[in-house]
Scaffold this motif. Sequence first.
Motif, mmCIF file in Angstrom:
data_model
loop_
_atom_site.group_PDB
_atom_site.id
_atom_site.type_symbol
_atom_site.label_atom_id
_atom_site.label_comp_id
_atom_site.label_asym_id
_atom_site.label_seq_id
_atom_site.Cartn_x
_atom_site.Cartn_y
_atom_site.Cartn_z
ATOM 1 N N TYR A 214 0.825 -1.219 0.000
ATOM 2 C CA TYR A 214 0.000 0.000 0.000
ATOM 3 C C TYR A 214 0.857 1.265 0.000
ATOM 4 O O TYR A 214 0.546 2.233 -0.695
ATOM 5 N N ILE A 215 1.941 1.254 0.771
ATOM 6 C CA ILE A 215 2.740 2.475 0.915
ATOM 7 C C ILE A 215 3.867 2.564 -0.105
ATOM 8 O O ILE A 215 4.475 3.613 -0.248
ATOM 9 N N ASP A 216 4.164 1.473 -0.807
ATOM 10 C CA ASP A 216 5.282 1.476 -1.750
ATOM 11 C C ASP A 216 4.838 0.879 -3.083
ATOM 12 O O ASP A 216 4.675 -0.332 -3.217
ATOM 13 N N ALA A 217 4.662 1.732 -4.062
ATOM 14 C CA ALA A 217 4.205 1.289 -5.378
ATOM 15 C C ALA A 217 5.206 0.359 -6.044
ATOM 16 O O ALA A 217 4.853 -0.409 -6.957
ATOM 17 N N ASN A 218 6.455 0.401 -5.616
ATOM 18 C CA ASN A 218 7.493 -0.437 -6.213
ATOM 19 C C ASN A 218 7.705 -1.757 -5.473
ATOM 20 O O ASN A 218 8.590 -2.534 -5.834
ATOM 21 N N PHE A 219 6.908 -1.995 -4.445
ATOM 22 C CA PHE A 219 7.045 -3.244 -3.695
ATOM 23 C C PHE A 219 6.701 -4.419 -4.617
ATOM 24 O O PHE A 219 5.675 -4.387 -5.317
ATOM 25 N N PRO A 220 7.527 -5.461 -4.655
ATOM 26 C CA PRO A 220 7.240 -6.612 -5.523
ATOM 27 C C PRO A 220 6.006 -7.369 -5.056
ATOM 28 O O PRO A 220 6.031 -8.018 -4.000
ATOM 29 N N VAL A 221 4.938 -7.312 -5.831
ATOM 30 C CA VAL A 221 3.648 -7.853 -5.420
ATOM 31 C C VAL A 221 3.743 -9.328 -5.036
ATOM 32 O O VAL A 221 3.215 -9.745 -3.997
ATOM 33 N N GLU A 222 4.414 -10.119 -5.845
ATOM 34 C CA GLU A 222 4.464 -11.565 -5.602
ATOM 35 C C GLU A 222 5.128 -11.908 -4.272
ATOM 36 O O GLU A 222 4.830 -12.939 -3.661
ATOM 37 N N TYR A 223 6.009 -11.032 -3.794
ATOM 38 C CA TYR A 223 6.717 -11.282 -2.538
ATOM 39 C C TYR A 223 5.776 -11.189 -1.336
ATOM 40 O O TYR A 223 6.095 -11.666 -0.251
ATOM 41 N N ALA A 224 4.603 -10.572 -1.544
ATOM 42 C CA ALA A 224 3.623 -10.463 -0.465
ATOM 43 C C ALA A 224 2.891 -11.779 -0.238
ATOM 44 O O ALA A 224 2.317 -11.997 0.834
ATOM 45 N N PHE A 225 2.910 -12.678 -1.230
ATOM 46 C CA PHE A 225 2.129 -13.904 -1.152
ATOM 47 C C PHE A 225 3.025 -15.126 -0.928
ATOM 48 O O PHE A 225 4.239 -15.003 -0.835
ATOM 49 N N ASP A 227 2.999 -18.100 -2.820
ATOM 50 C CA ASP A 227 2.949 -19.032 -3.937
ATOM 51 C C ASP A 227 4.320 -19.459 -4.438
ATOM 52 O O ASP A 227 4.420 -20.357 -5.278
ATOM 53 N N GLY A 228 5.369 -18.799 -3.971
ATOM 54 C CA GLY A 228 6.702 -19.127 -4.448
ATOM 55 C C GLY A 228 7.028 -18.530 -5.795
ATOM 56 O O GLY A 228 7.997 -18.950 -6.448
ATOM 57 N N ASN A 242 9.022 -15.192 0.593
ATOM 58 C CA ASN A 242 7.882 -14.320 0.884
ATOM 59 C C ASN A 242 8.244 -13.345 1.992
ATOM 60 O O ASN A 242 9.160 -13.592 2.783
ATOM 61 N N MET A 243 7.500 -12.258 2.038
ATOM 62 C CA MET A 243 7.801 -11.192 2.981
ATOM 63 C C MET A 243 7.547 -11.598 4.428
ATOM 64 O O MET A 243 8.267 -11.184 5.330
ATOM 65 N N PHE A 244 6.511 -12.409 4.665
ATOM 66 C CA PHE A 244 6.203 -12.778 6.040
ATOM 67 C C PHE A 244 7.389 -13.458 6.704
ATOM 68 O O PHE A 244 7.787 -13.088 7.811
ATOM 69 N N ASP A 245 7.947 -14.461 6.052
ATOM 70 C CA ASP A 245 9.080 -15.175 6.640
ATOM 71 C C ASP A 245 10.244 -14.229 6.898
ATOM 72 O O ASP A 245 10.885 -14.283 7.961
ATOM 73 N N ALA A 246 10.523 -13.358 5.927
ATOM 74 C CA ALA A 246 11.643 -12.437 6.063
ATOM 75 C C ALA A 246 11.402 -11.451 7.203
ATOM 76 O O ALA A 246 12.307 -11.164 8.005
ATOM 77 N N ASN A 247 10.189 -10.945 7.292
ATOM 78 C CA ASN A 247 9.872 -9.980 8.346
ATOM 79 C C ASN A 247 9.916 -10.649 9.718
ATOM 80 O O ASN A 247 10.479 -10.108 10.676
ATOM 81 N N HIS A 248 9.317 -11.813 9.804
ATOM 82 C CA HIS A 248 9.321 -12.570 11.056
ATOM 83 C C HIS A 248 10.749 -12.835 11.526
ATOM 84 O O HIS A 248 11.095 -12.646 12.702
ATOM 85 N N GLY A 291 -3.045 -18.835 1.419
ATOM 86 C CA GLY A 291 -1.621 -19.118 1.302
ATOM 87 C C GLY A 291 -0.941 -19.165 2.658
ATOM 88 O O GLY A 291 -0.081 -20.024 2.907
ATOM 89 N N PHE A 292 -1.338 -18.265 3.545
ATOM 90 C CA PHE A 292 -0.763 -18.255 4.887
ATOM 91 C C PHE A 292 -1.136 -19.522 5.640
ATOM 92 O O PHE A 292 -0.293 -20.141 6.307
#
Length: 489
Positions: A214-225, A227-228, A242-248, A291-292
């Motif tokens: 939402y805050i970054d138009a350049n954020f890679p969309v697929e990395y949010a999900f 699906d690999g 995916n972003m969740f694993d990296a953020n966690h 997916g989660f």
Amino acid sequence: MGFNPKVYSKVLLVVVYLVGLFDRVSGIGANWGLQSTHRLPPETVVRMLRENGIQKVKLFDADYDVLKALGKTGIEVMVGIPNDLLQTMATSTKAANNWVSQNISTHLSKNAVNIRYVAVGNEPFLATYNDTFLSTTLPAMKNVQAALVKAGISSQVKVTCPLNADVYDSSPSGMPSAGDFRADIHEYVLQIAKFLSDSGSPFTVNIYPFISLYIDANFPVEYAFFDGNASPVNDGGTTYYNMFDANHDTLVWALRKNGFGNMPIIIGEIGWPTDGDRNANLLYAQRFNQGFMAHISGGKGTPMRPSPIDAYLFSLIDEDAKSIAPGSFERHWGVFTFDGQPKYTLNLGTTNSGALVPARNVQYLEKKWCVLKNGVKLDDSNLAPSVSYACARGDCTSLGYQTSCGNLGTDGNVSYAFNSYYQIQNQKDEACKFDGFGVVTRSDPSSGSCKFPIMIRPYYYSGANQRFSHLRVSLSSVIGVTLFFWIVI
């Protein structure tokens, strides 16, 4: 060796404990918020929780009716203390003692509510709060902990504080292994982590890949999900898809660097909204949440924490009175609509059907809507104030660019605004006048993906949450006039 009933009893207790522990870390939870103009009866929601196999629920306050309805269900409960009470809890041990007595001890003993956590504050270190709660959060946690000890329930009920994922970062490399608590609040978070460690409590964090998109138009969309399909990130041999694993794992590294490598982590909020923004839609929400669920199934964790994930989906039900200061999507996080109907197919792995079970016996108002009267000139100077008034006191968050009702046209937008206010006002005749611009119809004006809802019959809680009725008008009126301009263009 013969049968020894004492030994058998002890073994049975251990087994029960371990089974309970497994349920706590492997079962999916849900956030249940009450910032709605019309709420389902608590008993209806609790039945929905049970029929969907949702084993844990996270609350944002201590509403009496909600807690009572959760009694004797076995559902694990995290009770919340709102940010506006942090100052009181921090400065008065008496207030903390009274709060614990009234909202925790009473429900444990009299109503058999399975309360396991008290969430002291909610994301109190957000930058938008301008450091308002920096100095009161930890003292409030300590006083509540002392009150739990005094009440003799500190081994059963643990204190935590849900923090936003922005309390840590991974600069300058951007890799999880560079994770540490943010420099400007490092000492505050470190002190909280030490308190949690000393009291045997978990670190609770809210992680939202949607917000990054939402805050970054350049954020890679697929990395949010999950699906690999995203380009993987290699962190010294550890690969993140995916972003969740990296953020966690950025949090895991931050805790490890500061001496708390074994601290339990709870995901207090994770989810995807379905409206109010071009990336908030049913397709993305279903893809993310399913997916989660698949990602954590079977007890799978993250590269740095392969143990089961303890998480609460955000959220259970849409809340049409939430502040939209962060964005119009704030009112659309639910996996269920405001009336307890599933928005999309979601298999939590807890039902025989593999789908969400809707709320039962929901009581609705009459099948009638308020719309713009035929023949009204859209350039009439008196129309704008009426629409602004309707949006300020209703919910126009589905009328934005690429949202569910984004293609209605000007007259449709006006009708949607009128109907929202009309429904929230329980279809009172005077709520559809709008200086003669509105008219009641029994013909459903819904079109395609845009649904003109009929409100459920009001349920009046006995708890303190009635204060939201004062809050929602003041929050909405700030944006009312602005909303009209993009509605009619």
